[in-house]
Design an enzyme around this catalytic site. Structure first.
Site, PDB file in Angstrom:
ATOM      1  N   HIS A  61       1.145  -1.740   0.339  1.00  0.00           N
ATOM      2  CA  HIS A  61      -0.385   0.002   0.121  1.00  0.00           C
ATOM      3  C   HIS A  61       1.087   1.190  -0.070  1.00  0.00           C
ATOM      4  O   HIS A  61       1.478   1.107   0.944  1.00  0.00           O
ATOM      5  CB  HIS A  61      -1.024   0.153   1.238  1.00  0.00           C
ATOM      6  CG  HIS A  61      -1.716   0.896   1.454  1.00  0.00           C
ATOM      7  ND1 HIS A  61      -2.646   1.323   0.587  1.00  0.00           N
ATOM      8  CD2 HIS A  61      -1.844   2.372   2.428  1.00  0.00           C
ATOM      9  CE1 HIS A  61      -3.351   2.898   0.691  1.00  0.00           C
ATOM     10  NE2 HIS A  61      -2.663   3.027   1.675  1.00  0.00           N
ATOM     11  N   CYS A 175      -5.123   3.145  -5.117  1.00  0.00           N
ATOM     12  CA  CYS A 175      -3.890   3.573  -3.775  1.00  0.00           C
ATOM     13  C   CYS A 175      -2.073   3.894  -4.595  1.00  0.00           C
ATOM     14  O   CYS A 175      -1.952   5.318  -4.557  1.00  0.00           O
ATOM     15  CB  CYS A 175      -3.429   3.851  -2.896  1.00  0.00           C
ATOM     16  SG  CYS A 175      -2.269   1.810  -3.171  1.00  0.00           S
TER      17      CYS A 175
END
Length: 298
Positions: A61, A175
């Protein structure tokens, strides 16, 4: 990836197991003369739950951190799913509703502080550039625009083959793409980035040329294609949340049969349905270098 005129209200049916952006705040106005350090942040997905497990698979992430020299305050900015990844990747099949129901919005989250331990322990916290307060404020305006018009999370990248020059049929919107857009915006505003290696995760499906099927109304509406509607619902059924391990194993076999043995995948992208004639190697998780940008400012 399509831009939309506004962000629709979320349906109360869509519920998050973990609250989206629980400590979020507005992006502050910085003093023009401030010097703001910009950090690249990366950690394994769901580290809070599984530790470094997904880090070993390079499923990461991404976020960006800021530190104001004038105030000493730190900030984190990231973009992720409003209702968790599963809801963005597959729909719900609700009783009494023909069309699959999607909870697939994603959005930016800005909050004060950088959790150093979280990003450093199994990931990355590295200075990439320093910008002025003026540049930060311009970036903040762009974030507002980006957030109001790029509203749907898309998990999959779809390519013709693993070859680097391969045709990309569909690009993901998650993301890492937000961080790449943010860095490019800062470069366009004049930021000079340090020379460091930057890698990002992509989850890729491999497919022959996609076939356009239609939108929700044309497939599932009163004058829709009943056979196609049933095929799409049938495809998504094994991807539902499972209550038992037995259910999961049975449905995993159905998924393998459909996707790998019969080369079928139905993709929902920009509110439209596409058929993907799947081909080997079917799915791959890659962690590849995408260099920090150069500005387009003259």
């Amino acid at each position: 990836h399509r831009r939309f005129d506004y962000r629709p209200k979320t349906d109360p049916y869509c519920q998050a197991r973990y609250t989206f952006c629980p400590t979020g705040s507005a992006i502050p106005l910085m003093k023009e003369e401030d010097a703001i350090e910009v950090y690249r942040l990366q950690a394994p997905v769901w580290e809070f739950k599984y530790g470094d497990l997904l880090g070993h698979l390079k499923i990461m992430h991404d976020a960006v951190g800021f530190r104001s020299s004038l105030t000493g305050k730190n900030y984190t900015m990231e973009w992720y799913e409003l209702f968790q990844l599963g809801n963005c990747t597959f729909p719900h099949l609700r009783p009494g509703m023909d069309a699959p129901f999607w909870c697939n919005q994603g959005a930016a989250c800005f909050y004060e502080g950088i959790d150093d331990a979280h990003w450093k322990e199994n990931g990355t916290l590295v200075l990439v550039t320093t910008i002025s307060g003026t540049m930060f404020n311009e970036m903040a305006k762009w974030v507002k625009y980006d957030n109001e018009t790029g509203i749907y999370y898309e998990t999959w990248t779809v390519q013709a083959s693993p070859d680097k020059q391969s045709v990309v049929w569909f690009d993901s919107y998650e993301c890492s793409k937000f961080i790449l857009r943010t860095f490019q915006k800062l470069a366009d505003l004049g930021a000079i980035f340090n020379k460091i290696q930057t890698n990002y995760t992509s989850i890729i499906l491999f497919s022959g040329e996609p076939i356009y099927l239609g939108n929700e109304t044309s497939i599932f509406g009163p004058a829709g294609n009943k056979t196609l509607a049933a095929a799409i619902r049938d495809f998504y059924y094994p991807f539902r949340p499972h209550r038992t391990v037995g259910e999961f194993v049975v449905d995993l076999l159905k998924i393998i049969d459909r996707v790998i043995l019969n080369h079928q995948f139905y993709l929902f992208y920009n509110l439209e349905y596409w058929f993907l004639p799947m081909k080997s190697p079917y799915l791959k998780i890659i962690y590849e270098e995408i260099p920090l940008p150069n500005g387009s400012k003259t």
